[in-house]
Design a protein around this motif. Structure first.
Motif, PDB file in Angstrom:
ATOM      1  N   HIS A 145      -9.622   3.952  -5.144  1.00 50.37           N
ATOM      2  CA  HIS A 145      -8.457   4.799  -4.884  1.00 50.37           C
ATOM      3  C   HIS A 145      -7.895   5.265  -6.218  1.00 50.37           C
ATOM      4  CE1 HIS A 145      -4.301   5.323  -2.811  1.00 50.37           C
ATOM      5  NE2 HIS A 145      -4.927   6.463  -2.991  1.00 50.37           N
ATOM      6  N   HIS A 199      -4.906   7.021  -7.922  1.00 49.86           N
ATOM      7  CA  HIS A 199      -3.518   7.321  -7.573  1.00 49.86           C
ATOM      8  C   HIS A 199      -2.982   8.547  -8.313  1.00 49.86           C
ATOM      9  CE1 HIS A 199      -2.089   3.670  -5.265  1.00 49.86           C
ATOM     10  NE2 HIS A 199      -3.381   3.490  -5.424  1.00 49.86           N
ATOM     11  N   GLU A 210      -7.793   2.090  -8.541  1.00 49.74           N
ATOM     12  CA  GLU A 210      -7.775   0.770  -7.913  1.00 49.74           C
ATOM     13  C   GLU A 210      -8.990   0.549  -7.040  1.00 49.74           C
ATOM     14  OE1 GLU A 210      -2.988   0.292  -7.160  1.00 49.74           O
ATOM     15  OE2 GLU A 210      -4.295   0.839  -5.509  1.00 49.74           O
ATOM     16  N   HIS A 253      -9.415  -1.263  -3.582  1.00 51.95           N
ATOM     17  CA  HIS A 253      -8.491  -1.783  -2.583  1.00 51.95           C
ATOM     18  C   HIS A 253      -8.924  -3.106  -1.974  1.00 51.95           C
ATOM     19  CE1 HIS A 253      -5.708   1.840  -1.622  1.00 51.95           C
ATOM     20  NE2 HIS A 253      -5.591   1.396  -2.853  1.00 51.95           N
TER      21      HIS A 253
HETATM   22 CU   LIG Z   1      -4.530   2.549  -4.041  1.00 47.85          CU
END
Ligand SMILES: [Cu+2]
Length: 120
Positions: free
Chosen positions: A73, A75, A105, A107
């Motif tokens: 991910h 951001h 990231e 997750h």
């Molecule tokens: Cu995230």
């Protein structure tokens, strides 16, 4: 045209040249993209909490080798999500349009791979 007018025209041209971009301009096109190698093995991620530099619209490429599925991910605004497979040499590309700190990231493992400091 008088000599004086000719000289004035020439110096105006020189001035414009100096203002715009004859030679070394500070606004260089973005350099080659940013590449990040990421390894996920036995529940461990390399790197974690790295700090990277990039510019807006610069191409950022994540090269991921993993032994487990996960979800990457980014951001940024808008954000990017990538499905990580349990496979070597996966490539995920994105760029960031809005300057700021962008976290990357994982997750499922709940780790931050890197924070990308995106400069305007
Ligand atoms: Cu995230």
């Amino acid at each position: 045209m008088t000599l004086r007018a000719t000289l004035a025209t020439a110096s105006a041209a020189a001035l414009i040249c100096g203002l715009v971009a004859c030679g070394g301009s500070p606004s260089k096109p973005p350099a080659a993209g940013v590449d990040v190698n990421v390894t996920i093995a036995n529940g461990q991620v390399t790197p974690t909490n790295a700090t990277l530099q990039a510019r807006v619209h610069q191409q950022i490429t994540l090269h991921v080798t993993s032994d487990a599925t996960d979800e990457l991910h980014v951001h940024s605004v808008p954000d990017h999500k990538f499905q990580v497979a349990a496979a070597p040499n996966q490539t995920f590309q994105f760029s960031v349009d809005v300057p700021g700190n962008v976290e990357v990231e994982l997750h499922h493992l709940d780790r931050t791979i890197a924070t990308i400091q995106v400069q305007p």
